[in-house]
Enzyme design. Sequence first.
Site, PDB file in Angstrom:
ATOM      1  CG  HIS A 415     -13.832  67.034  33.627  1.00  0.00           C
ATOM      2  ND1 HIS A 415     -14.778  67.444  34.544  1.00  0.00           N
ATOM      3  CD2 HIS A 415     -14.120  67.711  32.474  1.00  0.00           C
ATOM      4  CE1 HIS A 415     -15.601  68.307  33.980  1.00  0.00           C
ATOM      5  NE2 HIS A 415     -15.228  68.492  32.729  1.00  0.00           N
ATOM      6  NE  ARG A 416     -10.059  60.398  37.536  1.00  0.00           N
ATOM      7  CZ  ARG A 416      -9.084  59.572  37.908  1.00  0.00           C
ATOM      8  NH1 ARG A 416      -9.292  58.261  37.887  1.00  0.00           N
ATOM      9  NH2 ARG A 416      -7.916  60.043  38.281  1.00  0.00           N
TER      10      ARG A 416
END
Length: 442
Positions: A415-416
Amino acid sequence: MAHLTTQTNFQIQSKIREIFMPALSSTMTEGKIVSWIKSEGDKLSKGDGVVVVESDKADMDVETFYDGYLAKIIVEEGSVAPVGSAIALLAESESEIAEAISKASAASSSVSTPEESKAAAAATTSLDTKFEPPAAPMATRAADRAVLSMRPASEGGKRVVASPYAKKLGKELSVDLRTVVGTGPQGRIVAKDVEAAAAMAAVATPEAEGRTSVAPSVDLGSTAPFTAMQNAVCRNMVESLSVPTFRIGYTFSTDALDALYKKIKSKGVTMTALLAKATALALVKHPVVNSCCRDGKSFTYNSCVNIAVAVATDGGLLTPVLHDADKVDIYTLSRKWKDLVDKARAKQLQFHEYNTGTFTLSNLGMFGVDRFDAILPPGTGAIMAVGASQPAVVASKDGRIGMKNQMQVNVTADHRVIYGADLAAFLQTLARIIEDPKDLTF
């Protein structure tokens, strides 16, 4: 197990070199001696294979760059030694063998403690991607390290060349490996060869009628240490827990893909190759899903689309890589995949063949699994878990009820660097390719 430290200083005026444990991959910190190809006292020539070493991913022959005699084996078969530590001594002449043995015996009295061994291993381990052997000690040291090179363990030699699991299976099924013809890379004997030989023996022996190959038994209640490969998998899985991930599921209609597969299966095309090709074509249109975050501070947009595919092997899990899967035709891709699977199960993959994936597929559909989640491999942005294609009752847009083959996938992403909208758009593109797969054969 205690090891000789790499700091031991042999005061030898003649040429007695150490053969040391090489680094066979960037993650390898220690290696296991599978077997010694040569025995103590054997004469060695430059390029001769000396020992088979098990790294975290493969068994490799280690060969010497020097002529001489194998004077003393320090680390026996089945034992583990840290990268950079001495595993044997090489004497330049036959007259120096006795001297080398006496020096090794004297050095054994200064065996390090476990804590010192760990410190020595950390000090001598090289983790750069060039896989160069550890730097030689300072010039004042009289004992030179014998420089080694690595090659697949299946190359030539007078010994029986077989995977560790094939050897174990041969003992359990009472199969003489000297009579087995290997089908693995470069003639290496793999598990299926042993099973085939056992089946043939069962047919030829009257009292063995009805016998079938059985899976190796385990000792219930026993504790078995991790293999080098299992240790590597454990480290990677623990590392992956530090990455913030999320998951998205999607359902594809696979009637058209199934029909295409049936049409070209006879030409050697595999379903894995079709899925890899479809995924690669979708990733070209969504480069952010093919990206990764290695330092926690930046994106890396990969210039190639390399599809890694999880493969279960005798000793653990490997991810052979189909390089440039978006550019390679489906027939070449399928041939390449079959070759990679054979090499993976024979533990013969080279570093670039399993550690350069930019996106990973994990397929359990062949086992009837309809859905599952996969753990994100470190250094990549996403992994897609693929379930089985199964018939389902579905409603069309005009309200009619019908049957369609459907396949469910779950994608785990970092999700980064990848957001939900990115992944949803990628899956929509992939759905269009799978449901209209005409581009997969070009």
